[in-house]
Design a protein around this motif. Structure first.
Motif, short mmCIF file in Angstrom:
data_model
loop_
_atom_site.label_atom_id
_atom_site.label_comp_id
_atom_site.label_asym_id
_atom_site.label_seq_id
_atom_site.Cartn_x
_atom_site.Cartn_y
_atom_site.Cartn_z
N SER A 1 0.83 -1.20 0.00
CA SER A 1 0.00 0.00 0.00
C SER A 1 0.87 1.26 0.00
CB SER A 1 -0.92 -0.01 1.22
OG SER A 1 -1.68 1.18 1.30
N HIS A 2 1.92 1.24 0.81
CA HIS A 2 2.81 2.41 0.89
C HIS A 2 3.43 2.73 -0.46
CE1 HIS A 2 5.69 5.25 2.49
NE2 HIS A 2 6.71 4.50 2.08
N HIS A 3 3.90 1.71 -1.16
CA HIS A 3 4.54 1.96 -2.45
C HIS A 3 3.51 2.33 -3.53
CE1 HIS A 3 8.73 1.23 -1.56
NE2 HIS A 3 8.40 0.14 -0.88
N LEU A 4 2.32 1.76 -3.45
CA LEU A 4 1.28 2.16 -4.41
C LEU A 4 0.88 3.62 -4.19
CD1 LEU A 4 -1.03 -1.00 -4.45
CD2 LEU A 4 0.58 -0.27 -6.22
N LYS A 5 0.80 4.05 -2.95
CA LYS A 5 0.47 5.45 -2.67
C LYS A 5 1.55 6.37 -3.25
CE LYS A 5 -1.47 7.03 1.01
NZ LYS A 5 -1.78 7.42 2.40
N LYS A 6 2.81 5.97 -3.11
CA LYS A 6 3.89 6.80 -3.64
C LYS A 6 3.82 6.91 -5.16
CE LYS A 6 8.03 6.42 -1.78
NZ LYS A 6 9.29 5.85 -1.22
N MET B 1 1.80 5.94 9.60
CA MET B 1 2.58 6.66 8.60
C MET B 1 2.03 6.41 7.20
SD MET B 1 6.48 6.17 7.26
CE MET B 1 5.88 4.93 6.10
N VAL B 2 1.73 5.15 6.90
CA VAL B 2 1.22 4.82 5.57
C VAL B 2 -0.15 5.43 5.34
CG1 VAL B 2 0.52 2.91 4.06
CG2 VAL B 2 2.57 2.69 5.48
N ASP B 3 -0.99 5.42 6.39
CA ASP B 3 -2.38 5.88 6.29
C ASP B 3 -3.06 5.24 5.09
OD1 ASP B 3 -4.70 7.25 6.91
OD2 ASP B 3 -4.11 9.06 5.82
N PRO B 4 -3.15 3.91 5.09
CA PRO B 4 -3.65 3.20 3.90
C PRO B 4 -5.15 3.31 3.74
CG PRO B 4 -3.35 1.65 5.68
CD PRO B 4 -2.87 2.98 6.20
N ILE C 1 6.46 -5.02 19.09
CA ILE C 1 6.26 -5.35 17.68
C ILE C 1 4.93 -4.77 17.19
CG2 ILE C 1 6.04 -7.21 15.98
CD1 ILE C 1 7.59 -8.99 18.03
N VAL C 2 3.88 -4.94 18.01
CA VAL C 2 2.57 -4.39 17.66
C VAL C 2 2.66 -2.88 17.52
CG1 VAL C 2 0.19 -4.07 18.45
CG2 VAL C 2 1.31 -6.30 18.71
N ALA C 3 3.34 -2.22 18.46
CA ALA C 3 3.47 -0.77 18.41
C ALA C 3 4.23 -0.32 17.16
CB ALA C 3 4.17 -0.26 19.66
N TYR C 4 5.27 -1.08 16.79
CA TYR C 4 6.04 -0.76 15.59
C TYR C 4 5.16 -0.84 14.35
CZ TYR C 4 9.51 -1.41 11.83
OH TYR C 4 10.23 -1.31 10.67
N LEU C 5 4.37 -1.91 14.26
CA LEU C 5 3.51 -2.09 13.09
C LEU C 5 2.39 -1.05 13.06
CD1 LEU C 5 3.02 -3.75 10.59
CD2 LEU C 5 1.66 -5.33 11.95
N GLU C 6 1.84 -0.73 14.21
CA GLU C 6 0.79 0.30 14.27
C GLU C 6 1.35 1.66 13.89
OE1 GLU C 6 -2.36 -1.46 17.57
OE2 GLU C 6 -0.70 -0.19 18.24
N ASN D 1 16.55 -5.90 16.33
CA ASN D 1 15.68 -4.78 15.96
C ASN D 1 16.16 -4.04 14.72
OD1 ASN D 1 14.11 -5.35 18.21
ND2 ASN D 1 15.20 -3.92 19.53
N TRP D 2 17.46 -4.02 14.48
CA TRP D 2 17.96 -3.28 13.31
C TRP D 2 17.46 -3.89 12.00
CZ3 TRP D 2 20.75 -6.18 9.91
CH2 TRP D 2 21.46 -7.27 10.40
N GLN D 3 16.99 -5.16 12.07
CA GLN D 3 16.46 -5.77 10.85
C GLN D 3 15.01 -5.32 10.57
OE1 GLN D 3 16.85 -9.89 10.04
NE2 GLN D 3 19.05 -9.94 10.37
N CYS D 4 14.41 -4.58 11.46
CA CYS D 4 13.05 -4.08 11.22
C CYS D 4 13.15 -2.88 10.29
CB CYS D 4 12.37 -3.70 12.54
SG CYS D 4 12.06 -5.12 13.60
N ARG D 5 12.96 -3.12 9.00
CA ARG D 5 13.17 -2.10 7.98
C ARG D 5 11.98 -2.04 7.02
NH1 ARG D 5 19.58 -2.89 6.28
NH2 ARG D 5 20.46 -2.60 8.38
N LEU D 6 10.81 -1.79 7.57
CA LEU D 6 9.66 -1.59 6.71
C LEU D 6 9.90 -0.33 5.88
CD1 LEU D 6 6.74 -2.55 9.13
CD2 LEU D 6 7.77 -3.91 7.30
N PRO D 7 9.29 -0.22 4.70
CA PRO D 7 9.64 0.88 3.78
C PRO D 7 9.46 2.27 4.40
CG PRO D 7 7.63 -0.26 3.09
CD PRO D 7 8.25 -1.09 4.14
#
Length: 421
Positions: A25-30, A95-98, A85-90, A61-67
């Motif tokens: 969704s993030h990349h489609l929005k871009k 940010m994406v606001d899909p 993890i839940v907080a990171y994804l939320e 944690n450094w591997q958490c690299r969502l776009p």
């Protein structure tokens, strides 16, 4: 984050609102491409509801690299707990606001009467030019049919329902499966003072810290996470391999089942059957332990070669020596006599693609794709292990896969517009 309910046609429908679907969704929005995300529960549901209380990542944690949303905390070499993890994804979702509809199940995806796809949902019917399947592969918990033949005196749950040791009835506990979930649940029970029995399967294991670094740091430097499936020595068979087990608990450590045996955990071979109070095991414990250790040692050897080739000054470590060897391991026990009051099944999941009414699968029901692009034009998969690289099923690699698929969809949508013009 809810899209209007009156939408009847969208260029792209994404099924699944986890990290994979949100990344697409993030990349489609871009790219300015209209789309809709359908999530049957809510963002972060699996992390929030399908993990045990002490669950944490096994990758740093450094591997958490969502776009455009890398880990932003203060402990990059630590391992996020479930709530983090839940907080990171939320946070990523904010940010994406899909354009997303939560609480909407997709019940069927098939070919549309005029081309494209017809998407049937719990809130009605949509049509789309493209459909992205971002539901993952952990839909149906696996429990073998013979589990029903075990005496009802022994409680049985799957790892997806396990939360903590106090949830289980009194008595000893048998954990079936030695993949990542199995060994971590075993350790959770052991640390709580429960007597644990463990069925050891063929899962490999990995070093944690080795020669001054976490093994994942070495592997990242060595390019392992960028190794694509077409370049992997085992080719397509790599998709069938279980992830290597280790732990991120209490700062991270490796898990040597032989050491747990010395500390009182009772090890057996793979589960083979049940009948009444009898539980049977295969005579493969020694082989499974040896095979797991061979993978462990091979990773260390690869790191050693890399250090030598690059001339890196890294501390030496002694060679691996097994600390325990199984002797006369029983292939059958009586659950009542052994005091076993509960079994935790940790032998994995099956995907459920029954809702996809398209010729997109092989003879075993696995999706066919090349880097997530299905032979069925307009259909895509994402968020699966080895979709393209070793990191594809993780927070580390999903961003690249999402960007690639968004680019494919963009090209196809533009080509269609040009043809129509």
């Amino acid at each position: 984050m809810n899209a209007p309910s009156h939408t009847t046609h969208v260029p792209v429908v994404i099924v699944g609102g986890g990290q994979a679907g949100l990344s697409v969704s993030h990349h489609l929005k871009k790219l300015g491409i209209d789309h809709l995300v359908l999530e049957k529960n809510r963002v972060g549901h699996s992390w929030r509801n399908d993990r045990w209380d002490t669950f944490c990542l096994v990758t740093p944690n450094w591997q958490c690299r969502l776009p455009d949303y890398p880990y932003q905390g203060t402990d990059p070499k630590g391992f996020m707990l479930k709530d983090e993890i839940v907080a990171y994804l939320e946070g990523f979702a904010r940010m994406v606001d899909p354009p997303i509809r939560e609480g909407v199940s997709v019940t069927r995806v098939g070919k549309g009467p005029r081309g494209g796809f017809e998407v049937e949902t719990s809130e009605g019917r949509l049509t789309a030019d493209h459909v992205v399947v971002a539901t993952g592969g952990y839909d149906v918990p696996i429990v073998p049919p013979y589990a029903h033949a075990l005496t009802k005196d022994v409680a049985q749950i799957h790892s997806v329902d396990y939360r903590n040791p106090d949830q289980l009835p009194p008595g000893e506990v048998l954990v079936v499966g030695s993949g990542q979930s199995g060994v971590q649940i075993m350790e959770d029970l052991y640390l709580a003072g429960r007597q644990v029995h463990l069925c050891v399967g063929p899962a490999p294991r990995s070093p944690r810290q080795y020669r001054g670094k976490d093994a994942t740091e070495w592997l990242m430097e060595m390019g392992y996470y960028e190794l694509t499936i077409d370049r992997h020595p085992q080719g397509e068979k790599a998709k069938e391999k279980t992830n290597h087990y280790m732990s991120g608990r209490a700062g991270g450590h490796e898990i040597d089942l032989r050491r747990f045996a010395l500390q009182g955990v009772k090890l057996y071979g793979s589960i083979a059957g049940m009948d009444g109070a009898t539980i049977r095991f295969a005579d493969d414990l020694a082989k499974n332990l040896d095979d797991a250790d061979e993978v462990y040692v091979s990773i260390r050897r690869d790191i050693d070669k890399y250090i030598a080739a690059q001339g890196i000054d890294a501390p030496e470590e002694p060679p691996f020596v097994p600390v325990w060897t199984p002797r006369d391991t029983p292939t059958e026990i009586d659950a009542k006599a052994a005091g076993i009051g509960a079994i935790v099944w940790a032998i994995g999941f099956r995907p459920n693609y029954a809702w996809i009414d398209l010729p997109a699968f092989d003879g075993r029901g696995a999706p066919k794709f090349t880097r997530g692009v299905s032979p069925v034009e307009g259909l895509y998969f994402i968020g699966l292990p080895w979709l393209n690289t070793w990191g594809s099923g993780r927070f580390l690699g999903v961003a690249d896969d999402a960007q690639f698929l968004a680019g494919v969809m963009s090209e196809r949508l533009h080509a269609r517009k040009s043809a129509a013009a």
